[in-house]
Motif scaffolding. Structure first.
Motif, PDB file in Angstrom:
ATOM      1  N   MET A   1      14.742   9.442  12.623  1.00 15.97           N
ATOM      2  CA  MET A   1      14.259   9.351  11.241  1.00 15.97           C
ATOM      3  C   MET A   1      12.838   8.797  11.217  1.00 15.97           C
ATOM      4  O   MET A   1      12.483   7.939  12.015  1.00 15.97           O
ATOM      5  N   GLU A   2      12.021   9.354  10.284  1.00 16.92           N
ATOM      6  CA  GLU A   2      10.653   8.882  10.159  1.00 16.92           C
ATOM      7  C   GLU A   2      10.624   7.412   9.784  1.00 16.92           C
ATOM      8  O   GLU A   2      11.436   6.943   9.001  1.00 16.92           O
ATOM      9  N   LYS A   3       9.657   6.682  10.341  1.00 14.03           N
ATOM     10  CA  LYS A   3       9.564   5.248  10.102  1.00 14.03           C
ATOM     11  C   LYS A   3       8.348   4.908   9.249  1.00 14.03           C
ATOM     12  O   LYS A   3       7.702   3.902   9.453  1.00 14.03           O
ATOM     13  N   HIS A   4       8.041   5.789   8.312  1.00 13.75           N
ATOM     14  CA  HIS A   4       6.923   5.496   7.436  1.00 13.75           C
ATOM     15  C   HIS A   4       7.212   5.978   6.023  1.00 13.75           C
ATOM     16  O   HIS A   4       8.062   6.843   5.795  1.00 13.75           O
ATOM     17  N   ILE A   5       6.479   5.414   5.069  1.00 13.92           N
ATOM     18  CA  ILE A   5       6.576   5.766   3.660  1.00 13.92           C
ATOM     19  C   ILE A   5       5.166   6.095   3.196  1.00 13.92           C
ATOM     20  O   ILE A   5       4.211   5.402   3.574  1.00 13.92           O
ATOM     21  N   ILE A   6       5.017   7.129   2.382  1.00 12.88           N
ATOM     22  CA  ILE A   6       3.686   7.535   1.932  1.00 12.88           C
ATOM     23  C   ILE A   6       3.651   7.547   0.409  1.00 12.88           C
ATOM     24  O   ILE A   6       4.424   8.270  -0.228  1.00 12.88           O
ATOM     25  N   PHE A   7       2.758   6.756  -0.167  1.00 12.65           N
ATOM     26  CA  PHE A   7       2.554   6.733  -1.610  1.00 12.65           C
ATOM     27  C   PHE A   7       1.278   7.499  -1.944  1.00 12.65           C
ATOM     28  O   PHE A   7       0.265   7.374  -1.245  1.00 12.65           O
ATOM     29  N   PHE A   8       1.338   8.261  -3.041  1.00 12.29           N
ATOM     30  CA  PHE A   8       0.179   8.980  -3.552  1.00 12.29           C
ATOM     31  C   PHE A   8      -0.102   8.439  -4.952  1.00 12.29           C
ATOM     32  O   PHE A   8       0.685   8.667  -5.881  1.00 12.29           O
ATOM     33  N   LEU A   9      -1.204   7.733  -5.114  1.00 11.60           N
ATOM     34  CA  LEU A   9      -1.506   7.055  -6.364  1.00 11.60           C
ATOM     35  C   LEU A   9      -2.775   7.602  -6.990  1.00 11.60           C
ATOM     36  O   LEU A   9      -3.677   8.068  -6.293  1.00 11.60           O
ATOM     37  N   ALA A  10      -2.843   7.529  -8.321  1.00 15.56           N
ATOM     38  CA  ALA A  10      -4.045   7.910  -9.054  1.00 15.56           C
ATOM     39  C   ALA A  10      -4.404   6.777 -10.011  1.00 15.56           C
ATOM     40  O   ALA A  10      -3.980   5.636  -9.813  1.00 15.56           O
ATOM     41  N   GLU A  11      -5.164   7.070 -11.035  1.00 20.15           N
ATOM     42  CA  GLU A  11      -5.579   6.052 -11.991  1.00 20.15           C
ATOM     43  C   GLU A  11      -4.750   6.178 -13.270  1.00 20.15           C
ATOM     44  O   GLU A  11      -5.231   6.631 -14.313  1.00 20.15           O
ATOM     45  N   ASP A  12      -3.479   5.780 -13.185  1.00 21.83           N
ATOM     46  CA  ASP A  12      -2.585   5.809 -14.333  1.00 21.83           C
ATOM     47  C   ASP A  12      -1.701   4.573 -14.277  1.00 21.83           C
ATOM     48  O   ASP A  12      -1.659   3.861 -13.266  1.00 21.83           O
ATOM     49  N   ASP A  13      -0.967   4.316 -15.349  1.00 24.44           N
ATOM     50  CA  ASP A  13      -0.193   3.076 -15.459  1.00 24.44           C
ATOM     51  C   ASP A  13       0.876   2.954 -14.382  1.00 24.44           C
ATOM     52  O   ASP A  13       1.073   1.875 -13.806  1.00 24.44           O
ATOM     53  N   LEU A  14       1.584   4.040 -14.101  1.00 24.05           N
ATOM     54  CA  LEU A  14       2.640   3.981 -13.091  1.00 24.05           C
ATOM     55  C   LEU A  14       2.052   3.741 -11.701  1.00 24.05           C
ATOM     56  O   LEU A  14       2.605   2.968 -10.907  1.00 24.05           O
ATOM     57  N   SER A  15       0.930   4.388 -11.412  1.00 24.84           N
ATOM     58  CA  SER A  15       0.270   4.162 -10.121  1.00 24.84           C
ATOM     59  C   SER A  15      -0.201   2.719 -10.006  1.00 24.84           C
ATOM     60  O   SER A  15      -0.072   2.092  -8.948  1.00 24.84           O
ATOM     61  N   TYR A  16      -0.754   2.175 -11.103  1.00 20.49           N
ATOM     62  CA  TYR A  16      -1.185   0.781 -11.092  1.00 20.49           C
ATOM     63  C   TYR A  16      -0.004  -0.153 -10.855  1.00 20.49           C
ATOM     64  O   TYR A  16      -0.136  -1.176 -10.176  1.00 20.49           O
ATOM     65  N   SER A  17       1.168   0.203 -11.404  1.00 20.75           N
ATOM     66  CA  SER A  17       2.364  -0.620 -11.181  1.00 20.75           C
ATOM     67  C   SER A  17       2.750  -0.649  -9.711  1.00 20.75           C
ATOM     68  O   SER A  17       3.079  -1.701  -9.151  1.00 20.75           O
ATOM     69  N   ILE A  18       2.690   0.528  -9.073  1.00 18.67           N
ATOM     70  CA  ILE A  18       3.017   0.594  -7.644  1.00 18.67           C
ATOM     71  C   ILE A  18       2.013  -0.214  -6.835  1.00 18.67           C
ATOM     72  O   ILE A  18       2.388  -0.967  -5.921  1.00 18.67           O
ATOM     73  N   ALA A  19       0.720  -0.079  -7.157  1.00 21.12           N
ATOM     74  CA  ALA A  19      -0.312  -0.827  -6.441  1.00 21.12           C
ATOM     75  C   ALA A  19      -0.093  -2.325  -6.585  1.00 21.12           C
ATOM     76  O   ALA A  19      -0.241  -3.091  -5.618  1.00 21.12           O
ATOM     77  N   ALA A  20       0.301  -2.774  -7.790  1.00 19.93           N
ATOM     78  CA  ALA A  20       0.550  -4.194  -8.020  1.00 19.93           C
ATOM     79  C   ALA A  20       1.761  -4.678  -7.212  1.00 19.93           C
ATOM     80  O   ALA A  20       1.756  -5.782  -6.655  1.00 19.93           O
ATOM     81  N   ILE A  21       2.785  -3.845  -7.136  1.00 20.48           N
ATOM     82  CA  ILE A  21       3.975  -4.203  -6.355  1.00 20.48           C
ATOM     83  C   ILE A  21       3.616  -4.341  -4.880  1.00 20.48           C
ATOM     84  O   ILE A  21       4.027  -5.299  -4.201  1.00 20.48           O
ATOM     85  N   LEU A  22       2.838  -3.404  -4.361  1.00 17.60           N
ATOM     86  CA  LEU A  22       2.450  -3.455  -2.948  1.00 17.60           C
ATOM     87  C   LEU A  22       1.537  -4.649  -2.670  1.00 17.60           C
ATOM     88  O   LEU A  22       1.654  -5.295  -1.620  1.00 17.60           O
ATOM     89  N   ASP A  23       0.635  -4.957  -3.604  1.00 18.88           N
ATOM     90  CA  ASP A  23      -0.212  -6.139  -3.446  1.00 18.88           C
ATOM     91  C   ASP A  23       0.638  -7.405  -3.413  1.00 18.88           C
ATOM     92  O   ASP A  23       0.395  -8.319  -2.607  1.00 18.88           O
ATOM     93  N   GLY A  24       1.635  -7.454  -4.293  1.00 19.58           N
ATOM     94  CA  GLY A  24       2.541  -8.607  -4.302  1.00 19.58           C
ATOM     95  C   GLY A  24       3.328  -8.723  -3.014  1.00 19.58           C
ATOM     96  O   GLY A  24       3.570  -9.836  -2.520  1.00 19.58           O
ATOM     97  N   LEU A  25       3.723  -7.585  -2.461  1.00 18.90           N
ATOM     98  CA  LEU A  25       4.469  -7.590  -1.199  1.00 18.90           C
ATOM     99  C   LEU A  25       3.612  -8.130  -0.066  1.00 18.90           C
ATOM    100  O   LEU A  25       4.084  -8.923   0.763  1.00 18.90           O
ATOM    101  N   ILE A  26       2.344  -7.722  -0.031  1.00 12.89           N
ATOM    102  CA  ILE A  26       1.439  -8.221   1.005  1.00 12.89           C
ATOM    103  C   ILE A  26       1.328  -9.742   0.927  1.00 12.89           C
ATOM    104  O   ILE A  26       1.374 -10.442   1.941  1.00 12.89           O
TER     105      ILE A  26
END
Length: 206
Positions: A1-26
């Protein structure tokens, strides 16, 4: 099984939510993430190598999270490159998920990795896929052809974008060689990496 995850984000509210979640995870993992990034024409590729807690055999494992962040100006141009209909999206286990499901997957990833467990990267992926089944996954699209989603697709529009990206990268590379910050050997090595990454043929460059 692949051991990676790929997110594709743009400049919209849902993408910003994902970016904020990943920043929080870091921040939550407190130094357990190695970051690297590469800038393309209208997009930034960020790679997160997350060092997981050692398993009972005291072996460390690494989960790779790849994030493509695309500017609004180039969003429509990059959809055929990534083979996705909308942003945000996430590629996971051979499938793509879109919109709010992508946000749910990012949230579940945060929960799994911040819980202090000792899961392997494969176990993390399996947990995420189980979460996808739990939320219905009506937006799921099979993407077996996206195992290695580089910036190259074989149609005229995408080929044109790839050529522009290549020319931009080569311009920077030429300046580095002119300023004697890299030698000829490293110049040629990086040039071949760019050609391979973008799928640009030498005949198309000239």
């Amino acid at each position: 099984m692949e051991k990676h995850i790929i997110f594709f984000l743009a400049e919209d509210d849902l993408s910003y939510s994902i970016a904020a979640i990943l920043d929080g995870l870091i921040g939550e993992l407190n130094g357990g993430v190695k970051l690297s990034s590469q800038r393309y024409l209208g997009a930034i590729l960020t790679e997160l190598k997350i060092r997981l807690r050692p398993n009972p055999a005291r072996r460390h494992d690494t989960l790779k999270v790849i994030v493509y962040s695309v500017s609004e100006l180039y969003k429509e141009s990059y959809k055929p490159i990534f083979n996705i209909p909308i942003f945000p999206a996430v590629s996971l286990g051979g499938y793509d998920y879109f919109g709010e499901e992508a946000v749910d997957i990012a949230s579940e990833l945060y929960s799994i990795l911040s819980s202090g467990g000792h899961l392997s990267s494969e176990q993390v992926i399996k947990r995420l896929l189980h979460r996808c089944r739990g939320i219905g996954s009506h937006n799921r699209v099979e993407t077996a052809h996206l195992k290695d989603p580089r910036l190259g697709r074989k149609n005229p529009a995408v080929a044109s974008i790839c050529k522009l990206v290549f020319e931009e990268l080569m311009g920077k590379l030429d300046r580095l060689r002119l300023e004697r910050k890299i030698d000829d050997v490293r110049y040629e090595r990086l040039k071949q990496i760019y050609i391979k990454l973008l799928g640009v043929r030498l005949l198309e460059i000239g």
